[in-house]
Write a protein that holds these residues in place. Structure first.
Motif, PDB file in Angstrom:
ATOM      1  N   LEU A   1      20.430  75.456  49.890  1.00 53.63           N
ATOM      2  CA  LEU A   1      20.979  74.134  50.209  1.00 53.63           C
ATOM      3  C   LEU A   1      22.117  74.207  51.223  1.00 53.63           C
ATOM      4  O   LEU A   1      22.710  73.174  51.564  1.00 53.63           O
ATOM      5  N   GLU A   2      22.423  75.413  51.700  1.00 55.28           N
ATOM      6  CA  GLU A   2      23.513  75.645  52.643  1.00 55.28           C
ATOM      7  C   GLU A   2      24.812  75.030  52.137  1.00 55.28           C
ATOM      8  O   GLU A   2      25.438  74.185  52.790  1.00 55.28           O
ATOM      9  N   ARG A   3      25.225  75.484  50.965  1.00 53.46           N
ATOM     10  CA  ARG A   3      26.492  75.020  50.420  1.00 53.46           C
ATOM     11  C   ARG A   3      27.022  75.995  49.380  1.00 53.46           C
ATOM     12  O   ARG A   3      26.253  76.697  48.718  1.00 53.46           O
ATOM     13  N   PHE A   4      28.335  76.030  49.298  1.00 48.90           N
ATOM     14  CA  PHE A   4      28.996  76.752  48.220  1.00 48.90           C
ATOM     15  C   PHE A   4      29.199  75.746  47.102  1.00 48.90           C
ATOM     16  O   PHE A   4      29.577  74.594  47.348  1.00 48.90           O
ATOM     17  N   GLU A   5      28.943  76.177  45.883  1.00 49.20           N
ATOM     18  CA  GLU A   5      29.064  75.295  44.727  1.00 49.20           C
ATOM     19  C   GLU A   5      30.086  75.875  43.762  1.00 49.20           C
ATOM     20  O   GLU A   5      30.121  77.085  43.544  1.00 49.20           O
TER      21      GLU A   5
ATOM     22  N   ARG B   1      30.434  79.588  60.982  1.00 53.65           N
ATOM     23  CA  ARG B   1      29.994  78.741  59.869  1.00 53.65           C
ATOM     24  C   ARG B   1      30.827  77.470  59.930  1.00 53.65           C
ATOM     25  O   ARG B   1      32.047  77.502  59.791  1.00 53.65           O
ATOM     26  N   ALA B   2      30.153  76.354  60.163  1.00 49.87           N
ATOM     27  CA  ALA B   2      30.814  75.050  60.232  1.00 49.87           C
ATOM     28  C   ALA B   2      30.765  74.391  58.862  1.00 49.87           C
ATOM     29  O   ALA B   2      29.686  74.154  58.317  1.00 49.87           O
ATOM     30  N   PHE B   3      31.941  74.121  58.311  1.00 50.14           N
ATOM     31  CA  PHE B   3      32.013  73.381  57.050  1.00 50.14           C
ATOM     32  C   PHE B   3      32.055  71.908  57.390  1.00 50.14           C
ATOM     33  O   PHE B   3      32.960  71.441  58.089  1.00 50.14           O
TER      34      PHE B   3
ATOM     35  N   GLN C   1      26.923  74.635  57.918  1.00 51.13           N
ATOM     36  CA  GLN C   1      25.826  74.903  58.850  1.00 51.13           C
ATOM     37  C   GLN C   1      26.208  76.148  59.627  1.00 51.13           C
ATOM     38  O   GLN C   1      27.323  76.239  60.151  1.00 51.13           O
ATOM     39  N   ASP C   2      25.294  77.103  59.677  1.00 49.41           N
ATOM     40  CA  ASP C   2      25.556  78.372  60.352  1.00 49.41           C
ATOM     41  C   ASP C   2      24.997  78.397  61.762  1.00 49.41           C
ATOM     42  O   ASP C   2      23.943  77.823  62.042  1.00 49.41           O
TER      43      ASP C   2
END
Length: 103
Positions: free
Chosen positions: A11-15, A35-37, A29-30
């Motif tokens: 999901l391209e996210r840190f949880e 890495r763009a947060f 998004q990489d």
């Protein structure tokens, strides 16, 4: 309460999990080198407990360890970088200039 931050690459996210319940996430998004947060959210029942700071610190640290430069496009990540001077160096020089971050 126990907390754990996981990188959900699908999901391209840190949880962030609090006592095994999902409490929020930081989407990214990489590119090849950065890495763009782009969005961070802590669910309402978990707000005000410092989980956002734990999540962002872990996400940025993990990203740096993976060799990514950090693009703090999301306000929460940007605020974290601005208030923790040791993380400014993780933002590429060109992005610091465009985002008005300290050089």
């Amino acid at each position: 309460m126990s907390t754990e931050v996981r990188n959900n690459t699908a999901l391209e996210r840190f949880e962030i999990y609090v006592d095994d319940a999902l409490a929020g996430y930081a989407e990214y998004q990489d590119t090849a080198s950065e890495r763009a947060f782009v969005h961070t959210e802590i669910y309402p029942r978990h707000e005000g407990h410092g989980y956002g700071r734990i999540l962002v610190r872990s996400a940025v640290d993990s990203s740096r360890n993976e060799g990514f430069g950090i693009l703090p496009l999301c306000p929460m990540v940007r605020h974290f970088v601005e208030t923790h001077a040791e993380y400014v160096a993780a933002v590429p020089q060109w992005a610091r200039e465009r985002l008005g971050l300290p050089q």
